[in-house]
Design a protein around this motif. Sequence first.
Motif, short mmCIF file in Angstrom:
data_model
loop_
_atom_site.label_atom_id
_atom_site.label_comp_id
_atom_site.label_asym_id
_atom_site.label_seq_id
_atom_site.Cartn_x
_atom_site.Cartn_y
_atom_site.Cartn_z
N GLY A 144 8.96 -20.98 -50.79
CA GLY A 144 8.41 -22.17 -50.83
C GLY A 144 9.36 -23.27 -51.58
O GLY A 144 9.96 -22.90 -52.40
N TRP A 189 6.97 -15.19 -43.88
CA TRP A 189 8.07 -14.41 -43.61
C TRP A 189 8.81 -14.29 -44.99
O TRP A 189 9.38 -13.00 -45.27
CB TRP A 189 9.01 -15.13 -42.64
N GLU A 190 9.14 -15.19 -45.73
CA GLU A 190 9.99 -15.19 -46.92
C GLU A 190 9.20 -15.42 -48.04
O GLU A 190 9.00 -16.78 -48.12
CB GLU A 190 11.17 -16.30 -46.96
N LYS A 213 11.25 -32.70 -47.00
CA LYS A 213 10.58 -31.50 -46.66
C LYS A 213 11.38 -30.49 -45.75
O LYS A 213 11.04 -29.43 -45.57
CB LYS A 213 9.19 -32.08 -46.09
N GLY A 214 12.48 -31.31 -45.19
CA GLY A 214 13.23 -30.84 -44.10
C GLY A 214 12.90 -30.60 -42.69
O GLY A 214 12.00 -31.41 -42.35
N PHE A 215 13.16 -30.01 -41.80
CA PHE A 215 13.18 -29.87 -40.51
C PHE A 215 12.28 -28.67 -39.92
O PHE A 215 12.63 -28.28 -38.93
CB PHE A 215 14.41 -29.88 -39.72
N SER A 216 11.20 -28.16 -40.68
CA SER A 216 10.67 -27.01 -40.39
C SER A 216 9.31 -27.42 -39.53
O SER A 216 8.60 -26.44 -39.36
CB SER A 216 10.48 -26.13 -41.13
N SER A 217 9.34 -28.50 -39.06
CA SER A 217 7.79 -29.20 -38.86
C SER A 217 7.19 -28.48 -37.46
O SER A 217 6.09 -28.28 -37.63
CB SER A 217 8.12 -30.61 -38.62
N PHE A 218 8.14 -27.99 -36.77
CA PHE A 218 7.89 -27.33 -35.42
C PHE A 218 7.26 -25.82 -35.84
O PHE A 218 5.95 -25.46 -35.32
CB PHE A 218 8.69 -27.19 -34.38
N HIS A 219 7.84 -25.00 -36.42
CA HIS A 219 7.51 -23.73 -36.73
C HIS A 219 7.91 -23.50 -38.25
O HIS A 219 8.99 -23.18 -38.51
CB HIS A 219 8.49 -22.94 -35.80
N GLU A 220 6.82 -23.31 -38.87
CA GLU A 220 6.88 -22.93 -40.22
C GLU A 220 7.10 -21.42 -40.12
O GLU A 220 6.91 -20.56 -39.36
CB GLU A 220 5.61 -22.99 -41.05
N ARG A 221 7.85 -20.94 -41.31
CA ARG A 221 8.01 -19.39 -41.39
C ARG A 221 6.95 -18.60 -42.17
O ARG A 221 7.21 -17.79 -43.05
CB ARG A 221 9.40 -19.16 -42.35
N SER A 222 5.74 -19.16 -41.84
CA SER A 222 4.58 -18.57 -42.59
C SER A 222 4.73 -17.16 -42.68
O SER A 222 4.63 -16.43 -41.76
CB SER A 222 3.55 -19.20 -41.96
#
Lengths: 240, 280
Positions: A209, A204-205, A193-202
């Motif tokens: 997905g 934005w892009e 899943k990668g390393f975006s666990s703290f701050h998703e870019r909800s």
Amino acid sequence: MKNRFRSWLIGLSVLATLLFQGFDYPTKGNELTADDILRNLQSAFAKIEDYTVLLHVETDIKQVRVPQMEIKVFFKQPDKLHLQSKGFAMLPREGMLINPNRFRKEDFYMSILGKETFKDMETFKLELVPRKEKIKVRKVIIWVDPVKWISLKIDTITWHGQSIKIDFEYRKFLDRYWLPVKAKAFVDLSGFKGFSSFHERSGWEKGSGTGFMDKKGEITVQFYDYRINEGIPDSIFDQE
Amino acid sequence: MFRLIRLEWIKTFSKLRTYIGFIAICVVLPLIFIGLKLDKGRFLTSTASYTILEQNFYIMGNLLNGFFVAQLVMYFLMVHIPFFIALVAGDQIAGEATAGTLRMILIRPPSRLKILVAKAAISLIYTIMLVLCLAVLSLGLGIIIFGTGDLLVREEGLLILSKKQAICRFLIAYPLAMLGMSVVAALALLLSVLVENAIGPIIGTMAIVVISVIISEMPISLFERIRPFLFTSYSKVWQKAFLDPMPLNDIILSVIYLLIYMVLFFGAAFFIFNRRDILS
């Protein structure tokens, strides 16, 4: 009448012998067990006492965006391995740096899945399934060249469902040693899943997905500047 | 004008509350870094994604390096920095009103506009200084404690930026963060003009920021139409500096929106302050 029966019996015996021989001839390779094939791989590889090689690694996976990497590999029999890289680098753990010594009988169940033509060559398809869960792979399949006793292709499936399929190109070094010069790994990193666990870019892009296909791709490794059996001090392998 | 700014600088920096933000950063950063150091990277290596990577790949290089921790700190502290900015910018006019000095400074020759420009300039200077303090301390201390290396970006998938790229991206990210925070300063100054109590603009600014962040972040379809009108939807623009490829159009658009918000907030503050009947 008796002679006729005798000649019929002889004829039948000859036919039976021929038939058995005929059946036996094309399957002669099957006489080799999985254990034999692995032993042949290991003895061919045992000629190389140590080697160093430089790897140029390029990754083409949508969800894995890393710079081109240069890795220096140090190997010494039976299973000493040290990898050096100036910056970040990642290299497929299973199969890329071939060492048949690590497939030990006590660690893996071995079986021959048959013969398969790969790159115009009839190869043995050897399956290795770990006996213990601590081994990081769930299954390894190796396509073995029965002439040079080298691995032409290796498929690996891990316990978490990711898979790596590696095709090799070989060259003969010092007129004796067959070693890979290019490897292309087809990687499926499902579950990553990668390393975006703290701050998703909800929001934005939109449309960025992480799709299933985004986690599949290729890793191309070029091997160059081999130095074979020149001696490597053990201290190199003690480094972290 | 410069004399006015200098006077405002002296006034602002003679107050203890101005230093709270700097002190907080100086205390929190070493604490975070010591914690991360003692944790020996487990914070990173214990994640499910790292486990999957490590099972499939040999991983080389120092991922828990100064750049990574500086980026991490940016993600954490950028949520709290608006409070310190509101503490200073929100006090600029309302603080004078509370102290009873507002009428006194307005009877001096400089116009209301000039006084407010000086106060706005100080608010912006403070914002820049605070983000700069965060940048210097997190990168400096991070590199001293963790060394350098390629930057693992906290993103979908695995994104690694080379050392050179990482430095460039930080040089872009911090000014963008300064811009995002400057809008908070402008908002705090606007609220400061509206009230006579120094606490009001601080709480008001934080309330607006918190509500806007919630609306900007919550994946609720009802909020989707509101989102483009909230400055918090654009103040995270600094995070885009770490993407690869860098979404330049998105960044430019966000910068334009943030500048518009800043002009609007400062403009409204000037308009209100100019027409306001000062009774305190």
